[in-house]
Enzyme design. Structure first.
Site, PDB file in Angstrom:
ATOM      1  N   TYR A  55       0.818  -1.218   0.000  1.00 31.62           N
ATOM      2  CA  TYR A  55       0.000   0.000   0.000  1.00 31.62           C
ATOM      3  C   TYR A  55       0.849   1.264   0.000  1.00 31.62           C
ATOM      4  O   TYR A  55       0.399   2.327  -0.386  1.00 31.62           O
ATOM      5  CB  TYR A  55      -0.960   0.016   1.198  1.00 31.62           C
ATOM      6  CG  TYR A  55      -2.248  -0.730   0.922  1.00 31.62           C
ATOM      7  CD1 TYR A  55      -2.832  -0.683  -0.345  1.00 31.62           C
ATOM      8  CD2 TYR A  55      -2.884  -1.464   1.909  1.00 31.62           C
ATOM      9  CE1 TYR A  55      -4.003  -1.377  -0.616  1.00 31.62           C
ATOM     10  CE2 TYR A  55      -4.064  -2.160   1.647  1.00 31.62           C
ATOM     11  CZ  TYR A  55      -4.613  -2.104   0.383  1.00 31.62           C
ATOM     12  OH  TYR A  55      -5.776  -2.786   0.121  1.00 31.62           O
ATOM     13  N   ASP A  72       8.749  -0.443 -11.101  1.00 30.80           N
ATOM     14  CA  ASP A  72       9.115   0.031 -12.443  1.00 30.80           C
ATOM     15  C   ASP A  72      10.092  -0.927 -13.127  1.00 30.80           C
ATOM     16  O   ASP A  72      10.119  -1.009 -14.355  1.00 30.80           O
ATOM     17  CB  ASP A  72       9.730   1.435 -12.380  1.00 30.80           C
ATOM     18  CG  ASP A  72       8.646   2.513 -12.432  1.00 30.80           C
ATOM     19  OD1 ASP A  72       7.601   2.262 -13.069  1.00 30.80           O
ATOM     20  OD2 ASP A  72       8.831   3.571 -11.834  1.00 30.80           O
ATOM     21  N   GLU A 151      14.146  15.199  -0.757  1.00 31.26           N
ATOM     22  CA  GLU A 151      15.064  14.061  -0.822  1.00 31.26           C
ATOM     23  C   GLU A 151      15.618  13.776  -2.219  1.00 31.26           C
ATOM     24  O   GLU A 151      16.555  13.001  -2.357  1.00 31.26           O
ATOM     25  CB  GLU A 151      14.431  12.800  -0.224  1.00 31.26           C
ATOM     26  CG  GLU A 151      13.129  12.396  -0.808  1.00 31.26           C
ATOM     27  CD  GLU A 151      12.015  12.471   0.242  1.00 31.26           C
ATOM     28  OE1 GLU A 151      10.859  12.485  -0.156  1.00 31.26           O
ATOM     29  OE2 GLU A 151      12.331  12.519   1.425  1.00 31.26           O
ATOM     30  N   LYS A 191       1.403  26.483 -16.907  1.00 33.29           N
ATOM     31  CA  LYS A 191       2.155  27.094 -15.799  1.00 33.29           C
ATOM     32  C   LYS A 191       2.823  26.055 -14.884  1.00 33.29           C
ATOM     33  O   LYS A 191       3.995  26.210 -14.518  1.00 33.29           O
ATOM     34  CB  LYS A 191       1.238  28.020 -14.993  1.00 33.29           C
ATOM     35  CG  LYS A 191       1.967  28.960 -14.060  1.00 33.29           C
ATOM     36  CD  LYS A 191       2.699  30.077 -14.770  1.00 33.29           C
ATOM     37  CE  LYS A 191       1.760  31.226 -15.090  1.00 33.29           C
ATOM     38  NZ  LYS A 191       2.383  32.230 -15.968  1.00 33.29           N
ATOM     39  N   CYS A 383       2.645 -18.413  -4.572  1.00 29.97           N
ATOM     40  CA  CYS A 383       3.372 -18.247  -3.309  1.00 29.97           C
ATOM     41  C   CYS A 383       2.434 -18.457  -2.115  1.00 29.97           C
ATOM     42  O   CYS A 383       2.060 -19.588  -1.860  1.00 29.97           O
ATOM     43  CB  CYS A 383       4.110 -16.917  -3.290  1.00 29.97           C
ATOM     44  SG  CYS A 383       5.589 -17.028  -2.275  1.00 29.97           S
ATOM     45  N   LEU A 384       2.010 -17.405  -1.430  1.00 32.92           N
ATOM     46  CA  LEU A 384       1.074 -17.634  -0.321  1.00 32.92           C
ATOM     47  C   LEU A 384      -0.191 -18.322  -0.847  1.00 32.92           C
ATOM     48  O   LEU A 384      -0.804 -19.123  -0.140  1.00 32.92           O
ATOM     49  CB  LEU A 384       0.722 -16.306   0.368  1.00 32.92           C
ATOM     50  CG  LEU A 384      -0.153 -16.418   1.618  1.00 32.92           C
ATOM     51  CD1 LEU A 384       0.560 -17.171   2.738  1.00 32.92           C
ATOM     52  CD2 LEU A 384      -0.578 -15.041   2.124  1.00 32.92           C
ATOM     53  N   GLN A 387       0.628 -21.867  -0.868  1.00 36.69           N
ATOM     54  CA  GLN A 387       0.705 -22.391   0.500  1.00 36.69           C
ATOM     55  C   GLN A 387      -0.705 -22.620   1.056  1.00 36.69           C
ATOM     56  O   GLN A 387      -0.971 -23.612   1.729  1.00 36.69           O
ATOM     57  CB  GLN A 387       1.506 -21.419   1.382  1.00 36.69           C
ATOM     58  CG  GLN A 387       2.968 -21.288   0.928  1.00 36.69           C
ATOM     59  CD  GLN A 387       3.753 -20.251   1.726  1.00 36.69           C
ATOM     60  OE1 GLN A 387       3.197 -19.524   2.547  1.00 36.69           O
ATOM     61  NE2 GLN A 387       5.055 -20.172   1.468  1.00 36.69           N
ATOM     62  N   ARG A 464       9.726 -17.293   2.761  1.00 37.51           N
ATOM     63  CA  ARG A 464      10.505 -17.912   3.845  1.00 37.51           C
ATOM     64  C   ARG A 464       9.987 -19.313   4.157  1.00 37.51           C
ATOM     65  O   ARG A 464      10.686 -20.139   4.713  1.00 37.51           O
ATOM     66  CB  ARG A 464      10.362 -17.106   5.135  1.00 37.51           C
ATOM     67  CG  ARG A 464      11.037 -15.762   5.099  1.00 37.51           C
ATOM     68  CD  ARG A 464      11.006 -15.101   6.478  1.00 37.51           C
ATOM     69  NE  ARG A 464      11.126 -13.666   6.324  1.00 37.51           N
ATOM     70  CZ  ARG A 464      12.258 -13.024   6.075  1.00 37.51           C
ATOM     71  NH1 ARG A 464      13.389 -13.706   5.992  1.00 37.51           N
ATOM     72  NH2 ARG A 464      12.277 -11.719   5.932  1.00 37.51           N
ATOM     73  N   HIS A 509       7.119 -17.206  -8.256  1.00 37.44           N
ATOM     74  CA  HIS A 509       6.285 -16.128  -8.820  1.00 37.44           C
ATOM     75  C   HIS A 509       6.432 -16.105 -10.347  1.00 37.44           C
ATOM     76  O   HIS A 509       7.314 -15.415 -10.868  1.00 37.44           O
ATOM     77  CB  HIS A 509       6.744 -14.773  -8.277  1.00 37.44           C
ATOM     78  CG  HIS A 509       6.450 -14.570  -6.832  1.00 37.44           C
ATOM     79  ND1 HIS A 509       5.428 -13.761  -6.393  1.00 37.44           N
ATOM     80  CD2 HIS A 509       7.050 -15.058  -5.721  1.00 37.44           C
ATOM     81  CE1 HIS A 509       5.408 -13.765  -5.071  1.00 37.44           C
ATOM     82  NE2 HIS A 509       6.383 -14.544  -4.639  1.00 37.44           N
ATOM     83  N   GLU A 511       4.702 -14.569 -12.428  1.00 39.89           N
ATOM     84  CA  GLU A 511       4.320 -13.262 -13.004  1.00 39.89           C
ATOM     85  C   GLU A 511       5.524 -12.382 -13.322  1.00 39.89           C
ATOM     86  O   GLU A 511       5.461 -11.542 -14.224  1.00 39.89           O
ATOM     87  CB  GLU A 511       3.353 -12.519 -12.069  1.00 39.89           C
ATOM     88  CG  GLU A 511       3.912 -11.997 -10.745  1.00 39.89           C
ATOM     89  CD  GLU A 511       3.925 -13.018  -9.613  1.00 39.89           C
ATOM     90  OE1 GLU A 511       3.872 -14.227  -9.899  1.00 39.89           O
ATOM     91  OE2 GLU A 511       4.007 -12.605  -8.439  1.00 39.89           O
TER      92      GLU A 511
END
Ligand code: GLN
Length: 538
Positions: A55, A72, A151, A191, A383-384, A387, A464, A509, A511
């Site tokens: 998120y 990206d 930054e 502008k 993955c999950l 599982q 994991r 994964h 994807e």
């Protein structure tokens, strides 16, 4: 020819699609026969986005060499069809980490360590690192964030210094802005673009090209005005109008002569027209599908469209490959219960259960999987998601009522998904999962083998926990088989239910490796199974 550099900055607002513009330009240059890569410099202080909630920053993309990166990089790989690596994504955190470590080692003994020159030197070193390999003609560098952010200043300063150090024809700068349309005045406004470019100029960087995101075509007057006030040549103001697909953007940029401007500025003697035949073929299939399927995407981050970016894109690629439009229905997993699963999932031609971490929405995933398994609906768990299909089968077929993953229920008496041995000693969270590409050997005669059409594959990982091999025989006897293993460690990488039309769970994964020109076999097979299921209903 030495390596040349193109820097891409953004202004006015975030989310303008710098990554898509960078990828599109890179695609065009690659299609002209140049060797190109793209790198992203992100101004946040995390070492990498692996520790960020989706998120916060969208999906975390994983490279072959196991870097957890900005999403990206997924666009870069999908557009270019080439792999990126750890070196392609740098954050402020990485820069400071290197400089502070060197300071402790005594590399700057006697000196005050400062943003200029020490931080900017380290940024420049990393910006030119891939160029030293001799593998690339052009390196595009996307600077994350928006010009004017506190930054991002050291990155803009590093770009200024590099432009000053390198020969004129070896680098250039492109600035992406927004030209908003004021509905009340029925006018496009320049502008904000002028202010954004002024901010960049204050930092000493003069853009060579300005790309304006816009919802309406830019008139010649508007282009001239932007050019005059922003000090660029009249032909160097490019419009990037909202496109029907991100994959259309390279063609739009080519129509605006962006690639031509770049090769001229960089004095590249390669004026071949870009060869985009395969890309156009893909776009044609994408634009005119003759069939359609409805796929449920069950996950816990569905309200943010970037959270499952690579999965969404892989479905787009698989749709085009199957001559069909994939309608993705995002379903919040925590809304699904055993009794209401049909309300959400009836009418779906395929159910995809997404990767993830943590407890929220987990049981909803189990209910969605049960619905797919019992109703013969094509299922892909990643993955999950894989599982949880193991957990669902253990609970509802094997009768292990409290079966679970020890990630969420450490005290379960049936730990069908358990922590990998190598993970038991790990205490640090960042960059310590099983990450990147690992080999997998598929079992002959399985659906996975049929779909891939070969025995040896390699796929990317980010986890994991693993399938607990102690239960493999119980599962196989009851009808859920492991169809692929890592040849070195024996870890189960993919499972399936042979009696079901299409039920696959992959620990990896898939994807991350799907591209428009090379759709991923698992996604392609999944969408194809969805089409067959849809036809069988009618
Ligand atoms: N949380 C799970 C694990 O760590 C799955 C991770 C994922 O879906 N990427 O094993």
């Amino acid at each position: 020819m030495g390596t040349k550099y193109v820097f891409i900055t953004g202004g006015v607002v975030s989310s303008l699609g710098k990554g898509i513009i960078a990828s599109s330009l890179a695609k065009l240059l690659q299609a002209r026969g140049l060797r190109v890569t793209i790198q992203k410099f992100d101004p946040y202080i995390n070492i990498d986005p692996g520790t960020l909630n989706p998120y916060e920053h969208g999906e975390c993309y994983v490279t072959e060499d196991g870097a957890e990166t900005d999403l990206d990089l997924g666009h870069y790989e999908r557009f270019l069809g080439v792999h990126t690596s750890k070196a392609n994504n740098v954050t402020t955190g990485k820069i400071y980490n290197t400089v502070i470590t060197k300071e402790r080692e005594g590399a700057y003994l006697g000196k005050t360590v400062q943003i200029v020159p020490h931080i900017t030197d380290e940024i420049k070193r990393r910006m030119t690192l891939l160029g030293q390999s001799g593998e690339y003609d052009i390196i595009l560098t996307e600077i994350g964030g928006t010009v004017g952010d506190m930054e991002s200043q050291p990155f803009i300063e590093a770009v200024r210094q590099l432009q000053w150090e390198l020969p004129e024809e070896d680098c250039m700068s492109i600035h992406l802005t927004l030209v908003p349309f004021l509905n009340a005045a029925k006018e496009l406004k320049t502008k904000p673009t002028q202010h954004s470019v002024q901010m960049l100029q204050q930092g000493g960087v003069q853009p060579d090209v300005i790309i304006c995101r816009t919802e309406h075509p830019l008139t010649d007057d508007i282009r001239r005005k932007v050019a005059l006030f922003c000090n660029v040549k009249p032909g160097h103001v490019i419009q990037s109008i909202d496109a029907w697909s991100i994959y259309q953007v390279p063609l739009n940029m080519h129509a605006e002569h962006l690639d031509e401007l770049v090769v001229r500025k960089l004095q590249i003697e390669n004026f071949n027209a870009p060869d985009l035949d395969r890309w156009r073929q893909f776009l044609d299939r994408l634009a005119h599908p003759s069939k359609e399927v409805d796929i449920a995407l069950v996950g816990k981050y569905v309200s943010l469209q970037d959270a499952y970016k690579s999965i969404q894109e892989a479905l787009v690629h698989a749709g085009a490959a199957n001559d069909c439009k994939v309608h993705v229905h995002s379903i919040l997993s925590e809304d699904i219960t055993d009794s209401n699963a049909a309300d959400y999932l009836k009418g779906m031609d395929g159910i995809l259960v997404a990767p993830g971490f943590g407890q929220r929405g987990l049981e909803g995933k189990v209910h969605a999987i049960k619905y797919a398994r019992e109703n013969g609906i094509p299922f892909l768990g990643i993955c999950l998601g894989m599982q949880m299909c193991v957990v669902e089968f253990a609970r509802n077929v094997l009768g292990f009522a409290d079966a679970a993953s020890t990630e969420l229920y450490p005290d379960t008496t049936h730990p069908v998904i358990d922590l990998m041995e190598e993970q038991k000693k790990t205490t640090m969270k960042g960059g310590t999962m099983r990450l990147g590409a690992y080999d997998c050997t598929l079992e002959k005669g399985t659906l996975a083998y049929k779909i891939y059409g070969c025995k040896d594959i390699s796929e990317r990982h980010r986890h994991r926990y693993e399938f607990n091999a102690r239960y493999a025989k119980d599962f196989a006897d009851a009808g859920l088989v492991a169809s692929g293993h890592n040849p070195q460690t024996g870890l189960t990488e993919i499972v399936e239910i042979p009696s079901h039309p299409f039920f696959i769970g992959s620990q990896f994964h898939p994807e991350y490796k799907s591209t428009p020109e090379k759709p991923h076999p698992l996604f392609k097979g999944f969408v194809e199974a969805g089409l067959q299921y849809r036809e069988s209903k009618s």
